[in-house]
Design a protein around this motif. Structure first.
Motif, PDB file in Angstrom:
ATOM      1  N   VAL A 142     -12.325  -1.434  -2.813  1.00  0.00           N
ATOM      2  CA  VAL A 142     -11.440  -2.673  -2.770  1.00  0.00           C
ATOM      3  C   VAL A 142     -11.862  -3.927  -3.749  1.00  0.00           C
ATOM      4  CG1 VAL A 142     -10.198  -4.199  -1.216  1.00  0.00           C
ATOM      5  CG2 VAL A 142     -10.969  -2.025  -0.240  1.00  0.00           C
ATOM      6  N   PRO A 143     -10.884  -4.065  -4.549  1.00  0.00           N
ATOM      7  CA  PRO A 143     -11.129  -5.214  -5.523  1.00  0.00           C
ATOM      8  C   PRO A 143     -11.338  -6.368  -4.776  1.00  0.00           C
ATOM      9  CG  PRO A 143      -9.258  -4.494  -6.002  1.00  0.00           C
ATOM     10  CD  PRO A 143      -9.698  -3.603  -4.966  1.00  0.00           C
ATOM     11  N   ARG A 202     -12.018   1.249   4.016  1.00  0.00           N
ATOM     12  CA  ARG A 202     -11.016   2.166   4.178  1.00  0.00           C
ATOM     13  C   ARG A 202     -11.369   3.493   4.221  1.00  0.00           C
ATOM     14  NH1 ARG A 202      -7.599  -1.079   0.412  1.00  0.00           N
ATOM     15  NH2 ARG A 202      -7.384  -3.021   1.293  1.00  0.00           N
TER      16      ARG A 202
ATOM     17  N   GLU B 143      -3.369  -2.264  -8.772  1.00  0.00           N
ATOM     18  CA  GLU B 143      -4.689  -3.399  -8.536  1.00  0.00           C
ATOM     19  C   GLU B 143      -4.229  -3.898  -6.977  1.00  0.00           C
ATOM     20  OE1 GLU B 143      -8.195  -5.091  -9.770  1.00  0.00           O
ATOM     21  OE2 GLU B 143      -6.931  -3.230 -10.562  1.00  0.00           O
ATOM     22  N   GLU B 146      -4.722  -1.356  -4.446  1.00  0.00           N
ATOM     23  CA  GLU B 146      -5.995  -0.997  -3.975  1.00  0.00           C
ATOM     24  C   GLU B 146      -6.753  -2.293  -3.153  1.00  0.00           C
ATOM     25  OE1 GLU B 146      -8.378  -0.587  -7.493  1.00  0.00           O
ATOM     26  OE2 GLU B 146      -9.506   1.331  -6.737  1.00  0.00           O
ATOM     27  N   PHE B 147      -6.132  -3.206  -3.606  1.00  0.00           N
ATOM     28  CA  PHE B 147      -6.735  -4.688  -2.829  1.00  0.00           C
ATOM     29  C   PHE B 147      -6.418  -4.702  -1.322  1.00  0.00           C
ATOM     30  CE2 PHE B 147      -5.781  -9.200  -2.115  1.00  0.00           C
ATOM     31  CZ  PHE B 147      -7.023  -9.403  -2.163  1.00  0.00           C
ATOM     32  N   LEU B 148      -4.846  -4.239  -1.031  1.00  0.00           N
ATOM     33  CA  LEU B 148      -4.479  -4.360   0.335  1.00  0.00           C
ATOM     34  C   LEU B 148      -4.185  -2.991   0.842  1.00  0.00           C
ATOM     35  CD1 LEU B 148      -1.764  -7.176  -0.582  1.00  0.00           C
ATOM     36  CD2 LEU B 148      -3.962  -7.621   0.505  1.00  0.00           C
ATOM     37  N   GLY B 149      -4.503  -2.048   0.363  1.00  0.00           N
ATOM     38  CA  GLY B 149      -4.415  -0.633   0.774  1.00  0.00           C
ATOM     39  C   GLY B 149      -2.956  -0.334   1.309  1.00  0.00           C
TER      40      GLY B 149
END
Ligand SMILES: Cc1cc2nc3c(=O)[nH]c(=O)nc-3n(C[C@H](O)[C@H](O)[C@H](O)COP(=O)(O)O)c2cc1C
Lengths: 660, 177
Positions: A142-143, A202, B143, B146-149
């Motif tokens: 997760v970035p 996750r 992006e 990926e950050f917030l699922g």
């Protein structure tokens, strides 16, 4: 009764009577702590870049150990791997090899010399780590929200195993070094908290999934460390609220499950924390009221049998004393209050609370760490120099008669230090009260009233050291010639100036000081000239009254005199209060309708205003000539020298105070 | 001296257009440099599309502080759509947002966009222009996902470079992971 390392009897101290709950013992596992005071782990960037402990680090911690008067003093979190994946700060202490043990032992010994309990901390910085590598480690890719952090490399099960092993080996070394308490840090976005959080974890294997799966790594860590520690108590720091609801973080209910699981796994004490570095909410800055987070400790108490400790804006002893008395907390932790004044709890015990140098919760300590610099403190000039004799207050070789002109923070700081060294010190101020322009600065909203604490502190110190005050007395050349002191310190504060553009002579142009102390009439549409702290303070003061405020300033960046770890708060409040800022601009003209703003590249923007507030400052050279003409030793300090901020004033005052 | 607002605004507007033109030129000049550097075996098409992907990813990263789930995934979709709209506006495009019929989709319409013209000017194909833009928007979205699922997707239904007159894209919540 558990094992007692050092005998302490607080019964004859005034603080123990005033705050009885703070000075009674408590048991962590089999260890008895004589009081309820804990210096919380604090990264300081004072170690070598290779992770070895330095003299500066030992000096820093020894002073804090003195401060806890027999309580728990915890060293900063160490990183534990040779690859430095867990390292979050360039000067973080390391414990990945036996070669670090002698340095770590110096820290433990330094704490023991003060008859305090030596605590250490394991801290893999996870997704905010890898400061010396190209990547950092985490449970999932997760970035991070902020660019300063490295890309996250997902930990395999083998990596997790290895990491666990490193925790165990580091614990072994710390125990060999002589520490009495081991803490595992799972706060603010470090590795353990990454595993626990639904935001950062996750995974679908046994280290992810529901909260029990996400806690597995923490549970294994506690169990393994505990096994090794035997009688040495093991504590853990975990978030009671991650404050990550905007990115899908844990619910408070899930956090309480993590607490119960940590207890079940064998933790002997729970240190309650709140928020992540990535949280969008402020947690520990000055705009958050003291005691704001105590309800989290109370919640933790409802879920746990083990003792509960907590820091987070518990800056005055009455708050934890009451909370402990009411069964909402067991141990009072402090970090920044003891960065600002290492002897803070000792002064509480000794009944000299007014001599505590109060932290102003500006977070410059953190800002320095994030910029790879050794820690400093905004308000404590000695911080991180405790080892250096040059910073000590030593008796003066020759006693002097010193005239200090100005009772603002620079003058007050200089006064008490010089007086304590044996000089005869006279402080003059044309105002009837102490404080200089901090009186006005502390009227700005969002916690700025705490800035005045420095004056309360210096007043107590100055009075004790025998400083003589001459308030309501303007220093004139004649007075200087009449008194003929050996030394004059000009701490007059800055000169508040008006611009040279047409219209600055109008009646509706007023000074920032007059606005803040209520002497000036201010209309509904206001332009503030100056985009540094004084301008921001007055802009917020007026915007909160419902006025439409525009800031116009020559500096390229708003608030360049405010450290970035606090500036974001002001920027948020300016936005919230709909204040517009034109930076890199100046006022070209003040007209009947308002001002004409001139951008750096020549565009002109008309802004409606019925009042223009000038907050620009210049150095103040008043009285300099007369002092020099009379061959009197001269020092110019604080904003009189160069207009800056409270911190510079305090640091100038101290540095000259120890030198005169 | 009184301000002449018309003069101030018109010169600012000219400066804005000038800088938008300069941004497009700079992109294609950098693309030229990359093509030259990559040598004769590299396909300019791949270079152009890759550049857009990198820009999209980096832009997405810089927008993370503004992305959140405080208003749920629907709120996030609107956040993303507005980000696209704002970014397009700084580039000289005009973009409208329309909610779809269901709660899980938003339509984003580029009513005008100066990029295809620049692509022509610098000898890039319309195919590259279209795919470049798609990659840019997707990388941005990756992006955020990926950050917030989350699992938001974007698809292009009409495109100016294909001669449709407008670019129409559907931003939606995908069920498949
Ligand atoms: C400069 C600085 C360094 C810190 N380093 C650590 C650390 O190494 N380990 C840790 O668990 N917490 C660390 N913290 C968090 C503090 O221990 C503490 O929980 C936090 O500052 C809130 O307490 P306070 O309001 O008393 O400062 C640090 C905080 C600051 C300001």
């Amino acid at each position: 009764m558990g094992k007692l390392l050092f005998e302490w009897d607080y019964s004859s101290y005034p603080g123990a009577q005033k705050y009885p709950h703070l000075f009674k013992p408590i048991q962590l596992g089999n260890l008895t702590i004589p009081n309820r005071i804990k210096y919380a782990a604090t990264e300081d960037n004072l170690n070598g870049r290779d992770g070895f402990v330095t003299d500066a680090g030992v000096g820093y911690l020894r002073e804090r150990a003195k401060g806890v008067v027999g309580g728990l003093c915890v060293m900063q979190g160490v990183y534990m791997d040779e690859k430095r994946q867990g390292q979050g700060y360039v000067g973080q202490a390391a414990a990945w090899d036996d070669k670090f043990i002698p340095g770590l032992k110096r820290l433990a010994d330094g704490i023991h010399e003060q008859k305090a309990i030596a605590g250490c901390q394991l801290m893999h910085c996870g997704r905010v780590g890898g400061i010396e590598t190209e990547y950092c480690q985490g449970p999932s890719p997760v970035p991070q929200r902020l660019r300063i952090f490295r890309p996250v490399e997902v930990m395999t099960k083998a990596d997790i195993k290895q990491c666990l092993k490193e925790h165990i080996e580091a614990t072994e070394r710390l125990l060999k070094a002589g520490f009495d308490y081991v803490e595992i840090s799972g706060i603010v976005g470090y590795l353990l908290s990454n595993f626990v959080s639904s935001y950062a974890n996750r995974r679908t294997d046994e280290y992810g999934g529901d909260i029990r799966g996400r806690m597995r790594f923490v549970v294994e860590c506690i169990q393994e460390v505990k096994k090794l520690c035997g009688d040495v108590p093991v504590g853990i720091r975990l978030c009671a609220e991650e404050l990550l609801d905007d990115v899908g973080g844990n619910t408070p209910e899930e956090s309480m499950i993590t607490y119960e699981m940590a207890e079940e796994a064998g933790a002997d004490v729970m240190s309650v924390t709140a928020g992540w570095q990535e949280s969008i909410y402020p947690v520990i800055s000055r705009d958050i009221p003291m005691g704001n987070w105590l309800h989290l400790a109370e919640r933790a108490k409802q879920h746990l049998k083990i003792p509960v400790s907590m820091a987070y804006r518990l800056f005055t002893p009455d708050l934890p004393n009451k909370a402990i008395g009411e069964g909402k907390l067991d141990i009072w932790e402090m970090c920044r209050p003891m960065i600002a004044d290492p002897l803070m709890p000792k002064k509480v015990l000794e009944g000299t609370e007014d001599e505590i140098r109060p932290c102003v919760a500006c977070n410059v300590c953190l800002a320095r760490l994030f910029r790879d610099a050794p820690m400093t403190c905004y308000i404590n000039p000695v911080c991180a120099h405790e080892w250096d004799p040059k910073y000590e207050i030593k008796a003066a070789e020759m006693e002097k008669n010193i005239m200090i002109v100005g009772a603002g923070p620079a003058g007050m700081e200089c006064a008490w230090v010089a007086a304590e060294r044996g000089h005869e010190v006279h402080v003059y101020d044309k105002r009837d009260e102490l404080g200089g322009s901090i009186i006005e600065a502390s009227k700005a909203p969002y916690g700025d009233d705490e800035l005045y604490g420095h004056i309360t502190f210096t007043k107590a110190k100055a009075e004790k050291a025998g400083v003589e005050f001459h308030l309501g007395t303007e220093v004139t050349p004649e007075l200087i010639e009449e008194e003929m002191p050996d030394t004059v310190v000009l701490a007059t504060g800055p000169k508040y100036v008006k611009g040279t553009a047409p219209g600055f002579g109008r009646e509706n142009v007023v000074s920032v000081l007059d606005v803040l102390n209520g002497k000036a009439q201010v209309g509904d549409n206001v332009v503030v000239w100056g985009n540094l702290k004084p301008g921001i303070g007055v802009a917020l003061f007026l915007a909160k009254q419902g006025k439409k405020v525009t800031i116009v300033g020559k500096e390229k960046k708003l608030g360049k005199d405010i450290n970035p770890s606090f500036l974001w708060r002001y920027v948020g409040y300016l936005r919230q209060n709909k204040v517009t800022a034109y930076n890199d601009c100046d006022i070209e003209e003040i007209t009947d309708d308002g001002v004409i703003v001139m951008t750096y590249d020549g565009y002109r923007i008309p802004v409606k205003a019925d009042t223009v507030i000038s907050s620009e400052r210049e150095a103040n050279t008043i009285l300099k000539d007369v002092v020099q003409e009379n061959s009197i030793e001269l020092f110019v300090i604080g904003d009189a020298l160069v207009p800056r901020n409270l911190s510079s004033a305090v640091h100038d005052g101290y540095r000259i105070g120890i030198r005169i | 001296m009184a301000v002449d607002p018309e003069k101030e605004i018109s010169s600012l507007w000219k400066a804005l257009q000038g800088s938008q033109g300069a941004t497009r030129r700079t992109f294609y000049q950098m693309r030229e440099a990359a093509i030259e550097f990559a040598g004769p075996d590299a396909d300019p098409f791949d270079i152009g599309v890759k550049a857009w992907e990198i820009i999209g990813k980096d832009t997405g990263k810089s927008y993370l502080p503004r992305m959140n789930l405080l208003k749920g995934e629907d709120g996030l979709m609107m956040n993303v759509a507005r980000a696209y709209q704002g970014l397009a506006a700084t580039n000289g495009a005009v973009v409208k947002i329309e909610k779809g019929e269901g709660p899980n989709e938003i339509f984003i319409k580029w009513e005008r966009c100066p990029w295809p013209t620049s692509a022509k000017e610098f000898g890039a194909s319309m195919k590259e222009d279209l795919l470049g833009c798609d990659k840019y928007l997707e990388a941005f979205l990756d992006e955020v996902n990926e950050f917030l699922g989350t699992n938001l997707k974007i698809e292009t239904q009409k495109a100016i470079p294909s001669g449709d007159g407008v670019c129409l894209r559907r931003l939606y919540k995908s069920e498949d992971k």
